[in-house]
Design an enzyme around this catalytic site. Structure first.
Site, PDB file in Angstrom:
ATOM      1  N   HIS A 125       0.859  -1.180   0.000  1.00  0.00           N
ATOM      2  CA  HIS A 125       0.000   0.000   0.000  1.00  0.00           C
ATOM      3  C   HIS A 125       0.905   1.244   0.000  1.00  0.00           C
ATOM      4  CE1 HIS A 125      -3.952  -1.921   1.731  1.00  0.00           C
ATOM      5  NE2 HIS A 125      -3.451  -2.605   0.715  1.00  0.00           N
ATOM      6  N   GLU A 129       0.988   3.850   1.833  1.00  0.00           N
ATOM      7  CA  GLU A 129       1.492   4.259   3.156  1.00  0.00           C
ATOM      8  C   GLU A 129       2.697   3.417   3.578  1.00  0.00           C
ATOM      9  OE1 GLU A 129      -1.622   3.470   2.267  1.00  0.00           O
ATOM     10  OE2 GLU A 129      -3.092   4.210   3.736  1.00  0.00           O
ATOM     11  N   CYS A 168      -6.144   1.837   5.870  1.00  0.00           N
ATOM     12  CA  CYS A 168      -6.760   0.571   6.298  1.00  0.00           C
ATOM     13  C   CYS A 168      -6.131   0.161   7.631  1.00  0.00           C
ATOM     14  CB  CYS A 168      -6.530  -0.507   5.234  1.00  0.00           C
ATOM     15  SG  CYS A 168      -4.851  -1.192   5.241  1.00  0.00           S
ATOM     16  N   CYS A 208      -2.298  -0.367   7.478  1.00  0.00           N
ATOM     17  CA  CYS A 208      -1.515   0.870   7.387  1.00  0.00           C
ATOM     18  C   CYS A 208      -1.621   1.689   8.670  1.00  0.00           C
ATOM     19  CB  CYS A 208      -1.945   1.667   6.168  1.00  0.00           C
ATOM     20  SG  CYS A 208      -1.510   0.822   4.631  1.00  0.00           S
TER      21      CYS A 208
END
Lengths: 146, 146
Positions: free
Chosen positions: B50, B52, B80, B83
């Site tokens: 992801h 992040e 999410c 993260c």
């Protein structure tokens, strides 16, 4: 070889590197090992380099896909929320962990992510596998730090 | 440059690669950019890639430490749970996100990790920054998929 014994080997190797001793292994449907890793947060200067995340990355690279739907993750400690959520993103079928982690765990403690109704992927979970050995390794490590 | 505009650039570049369009940037106390990344889950075959997580890894590599205590993460979508927990492990001081994510978010939705009493690190959170642009980018992407 019992994958949890391999995960314990990875955890011991992590301890020898000065890392929190956690190890993880991913096996496929036939029990073949697709990835094995120990915690490398300090060595890699990467707060996401938990054993589970590294093992997921290795197994996904091995299969060339970001999803592991027929696979099992074996880990010596209850996954934290980051790892529990990563396990969901990877669509792993099963998580088998050793020691329970009342302070940092996210599966049977804290947010208990797979128990939430909004959970998008809920793997089968078995906790407490080889609990005495996995917990003792962590206790010994933290006792030596004090 | 407003770091959220840079994060939006990363999100657009992710969309152009066929990835869910999310971008993230990390700045230090002086506002210098330490890392910027877009989502690369499919390209890297890595469910943890992801925006992040990738931005955290770059910023940590930049500073040579797994912790970013004086830094801010800017991201186009509500993080999410994976993260949000990674942000906690990285000890980031502040999270500024764009669009809210009622289905997959873990900060203001779902487990709301930083609101939990057992949360080990609670960054300052600002949500809804440049919400119209960040949300519109995601809507356009998912509409094109259908």
């Amino acid at each position: 070889m019992d994958p949890m014994l391999l995960a314990l080997e990875e955890a011991r190797a992590a301890a020898a590197r000065g890392e929190v001793p956690v190890g993880a292994v991913i096996t496929d449907r036939e029990g073949r090992v697709l990835g094995a890793a120990g915690n490398r947060v300090e060595e890699l200067a990467d707060p996401t380099a938990h054993a589970e995340v590294l093992a997921i990355r290795v197994a996904c690279a091995c299969l060339g896909t970001p999803r592991l739907p027929d696979c099992t993750l074996w880990v010596t400690l209850e996954p934290c929320p980051m790892c529990a959520s990563a396990i969901g993103h990877a669509r792993l079928a099963r998580v088998i962990f050793g020691a329970y982690d009342p302070k940092g765990g996210g599966v049977e403690h804290g947010p208990r992510l797979y128990h939430r109704p909004d959970c998008l992927h809920r793997p089968e979970v078995v906790g407490g596998m080889r609990e005495a050995e996995t917990a003792s390794l962590l206790r010994t490590f933290f006792k030596a730090l004090r």
